[in-house]
Design a protein around this motif. Structure first.
Motif, PDB file in Angstrom:
ATOM      1  N   ALA A  93       2.677  -8.002   5.147  1.00  0.00           N
ATOM      2  CA  ALA A  93       1.703  -7.182   4.431  1.00  0.00           C
ATOM      3  C   ALA A  93       0.788  -8.038   3.563  1.00  0.00           C
ATOM      4  O   ALA A  93       1.180  -9.076   3.027  1.00  0.00           O
ATOM      5  CB  ALA A  93       2.437  -6.157   3.575  1.00  0.00           C
ATOM      6  N   GLY A 105      -0.021   4.719   8.746  1.00  0.00           N
ATOM      7  CA  GLY A 105       0.850   3.586   8.447  1.00  0.00           C
ATOM      8  C   GLY A 105       1.434   2.968   9.696  1.00  0.00           C
ATOM      9  O   GLY A 105       1.425   1.746   9.870  1.00  0.00           O
ATOM     10  N   ALA A 118      -1.358   1.321  11.783  1.00  0.00           N
ATOM     11  CA  ALA A 118      -1.757   0.028  11.229  1.00  0.00           C
ATOM     12  C   ALA A 118      -0.827  -1.082  11.693  1.00  0.00           C
ATOM     13  O   ALA A 118      -1.232  -2.244  11.811  1.00  0.00           O
ATOM     14  CB  ALA A 118      -1.768   0.095   9.700  1.00  0.00           C
ATOM     15  N   ARG A 119       0.422  -0.729  11.964  1.00  0.00           N
ATOM     16  CA  ARG A 119       1.407  -1.716  12.389  1.00  0.00           C
ATOM     17  C   ARG A 119       1.422  -1.929  13.898  1.00  0.00           C
ATOM     18  O   ARG A 119       1.648  -3.042  14.368  1.00  0.00           O
ATOM     19  CB  ARG A 119       2.804  -1.269  11.930  1.00  0.00           C
ATOM     20  N   SER A 145      -4.692  -4.554   9.052  1.00  0.00           N
ATOM     21  CA  SER A 145      -3.974  -5.041   7.870  1.00  0.00           C
ATOM     22  C   SER A 145      -4.462  -4.353   6.604  1.00  0.00           C
ATOM     23  O   SER A 145      -3.666  -4.051   5.704  1.00  0.00           O
ATOM     24  CB  SER A 145      -4.154  -6.554   7.745  1.00  0.00           C
ATOM     25  N   ARG A 197      -2.985  -0.845   6.580  1.00  0.00           N
ATOM     26  CA  ARG A 197      -1.590  -0.873   6.158  1.00  0.00           C
ATOM     27  C   ARG A 197      -1.480  -1.060   4.648  1.00  0.00           C
ATOM     28  O   ARG A 197      -0.680  -0.393   3.990  1.00  0.00           O
ATOM     29  CB  ARG A 197      -0.839  -1.991   6.877  1.00  0.00           C
ATOM     30  N   ASP A 231       0.446   1.803   2.560  1.00  0.00           N
ATOM     31  CA  ASP A 231       1.695   1.381   1.918  1.00  0.00           C
ATOM     32  C   ASP A 231       1.613   1.504   0.403  1.00  0.00           C
ATOM     33  O   ASP A 231       2.589   1.866  -0.261  1.00  0.00           O
ATOM     34  CB  ASP A 231       2.031  -0.060   2.308  1.00  0.00           C
TER      35      ASP A 231
END
Length: 454
Positions: A36, A94, A97-98, A124, A127, A131
């Motif tokens: 992250a 989320g 994004a990963r 990124s 995320r 997050d």
């Protein structure tokens, strides 16, 4: 940017500079593939965005996230506002994004990618924002429900499409009951994505966040065709959404396919995702993975990280034909996976136990894939099949199926009145999480309109 085996790999797929191995001796080989961003990194990267008018990155995103808008909010110190912008369009931002192939979607369309060959790291940044918001438990849920309608909606499947539909329907004031066959929600987010893409139980944390809006109840262990039927759901609810994905896997059609050691790659990944510690997961010494998509790559890399001596991914066509992105293909090679193209499996070899597989080399003749007659063998004590999935049509009586998908109209309604569908089980785009989320969202909006006129 990920650092693996002496080289840095950006999500655009470029190999840059030198570094160190992405997982070290203190972890189990399944640490976060893309660590992250810190606040400082996010601020610096967000300032690379040109905030384009009619931004091509937005058009390239299946959920049409206002990408320049959320990035500007990050650059001005408002990550929670950025997250709400993202989640308003994609409630599972989320996970996307990963795991979303941003290198062929929004980041490929980024004008920086054209002018400088280095796109803004949109995934990124997304995320980072999501997050940041999810970590702030003291904040109220960012979305509120409309006045309650008294309508009841049944959703079959707690995967990305079903959960997205449930969330948007709850926002619109309806009460939703989700029926899920497995013991956990999340669908492929929980059971099908590589462990190094979904660390720290993120799939479950995301579902918990999504359910925070209220009005959604999940019943587990309820499989369509076994415990529930579409006819009963249609009789008991005002509308039904089917987000069952593709529950069956394709077969090779070779003798010995049921032999011990020949497994589905999806089942292998699912078992690994539910195993703790990951190092307890059994794996062969010599593993063959058959297929050319992201599931094949995920299975191959994870087999290698589990300690397999040799992992060979075999695909019947060339690299340019693989469904796995160029980035994913490069990631496999960097992780020590041997990739062999232009070969098809013709026999499973066993002598009391699995010992390998025989292949025939292939080529294109007049646009048709054919065998050349030249054969070779690869030794193996485990074979993982990643040759695609198919729908379980037996459970979908009353709905038209064409090309292995449920037929829907422009409003996601099936040929059975009052029953809607979305996600991998319909043909709306690529079989991606982000597309499933969009299907679920749009289907909920269509269901709302249907209920208002019913």
């Amino acid at each position: 940017m990920t650092i693996l085996q002496g080289k840095q790999v950006s999500k655009s797929g470029a190999i840059q500079g030198s570094g160190h191995i992405g997982h070290n001796d203190t972890d189990d080989g399944f640490s976060d593939l893309h660590p992250a961003y810190s606040t400082l990194q996010a601020m610096a990267e967000s300032n690379r965005c040109l905030y384009c008018y009619d931004a091509p990155c937005v058009t390239a995103c299946p959920t049409s996230i206002d990408i320049p808008g959320f990035i500007r909010k990050i650059s001005t110190g408002n990550p929670d506002g950025a997250a709400k912008t993202i989640l308003s369009a994609n409630i599972m931002g989320g996970t996307c994004a990963r795991a979303c192939p941003t290198e062929v979607l929004c980041e490929q369309a980024c004008v920086r990618n054209v002018s400088e060959d280095v796109a803004v790291e949109i995934g990124s940044l997304q995320r980072f924002a999501v997050d940041h918001l999810m970590a702030r438990d003291e904040l109220p849920h960012p979305f509120k429900r409309a006045p309650l309608t008294g309508k009841q909606i049944a959703v079959v499947g707690a995967g990305p499409a079903g959960l997205s539909c449930a969330h948007r329907a709850a926002m619109l004031g309806h009460d939703v009951t989700v029926f899920e066959a497995k013991a956990k929600p999340g669908g492929l987010n929980e059971y099908g994505l590589a462990a190094y893409k979904m660390t720290n139980d993120f799939a479950q944390r995301e579902v918990e966040f999504l359910l925070g809006i209220g009005g959604i109840r999940i019943e587990y262990g309820k499989a369509l065709g076994r415990d529930i039927s579409l006819e009963a759901l249609r009789d008991g609810y005002d509308a039904v959404f089917v987000g069952v994905g593709l529950g069956a896997t394709n077969e090779l059609g070779l003798p010995g396919e049921a032999f011990d050691g020949v497994d589905d790659a999806i089942a292998f990944i699912e078992q690994l995702r539910q195993t703790e510690p990951k190092s307890d997961m059994p794996v062969g010494n010599n593993v063959i993975v058959i297929g050319g998509g992201n599931t094949a790559v995920d299975a191959a890399i994870q087999a290698k990280r589990l300690g397999a001596d040799e992992v060979t991914l075999v695909y019947r066509r060339g690299a340019e034909h693989m469904l796995a992105t160029e980035y994913e293909q490069e990631l496999a090679k960097i992780n020590g996976v041997v990739v062999r193209h232009w070969a098809k499996p013709v026999a499973i070899k066993a002598n009391g136990k699995l010992i390998g597989m025989e292949f025939e080399k292939t080529e294109l003749r007049d646009g048709k894939l054919v065998g050349t007659g030249e054969k070779f063998e690869i030794r193996a004590d485990q074979i993982l099949k990643a040759i695609g999935q198919k729908i379980k049509a037996d459970d979908l009586a009353g709905m038209e199926i064409a090309g292995g998908k449920i037929v829907v109209d422009e409003n996601y309604q099936t040929t059975a009145s009052g029953i809607f569908a979305g996600g991998d089980c319909i043909k709306s785009g690529e079989d991606l999480t982000v597309q499933s989320v969009e299907d679920g969202k749009q289907a909920a909006i269509a269901i709302d309109a249907f209920l208002k006129t019913a």
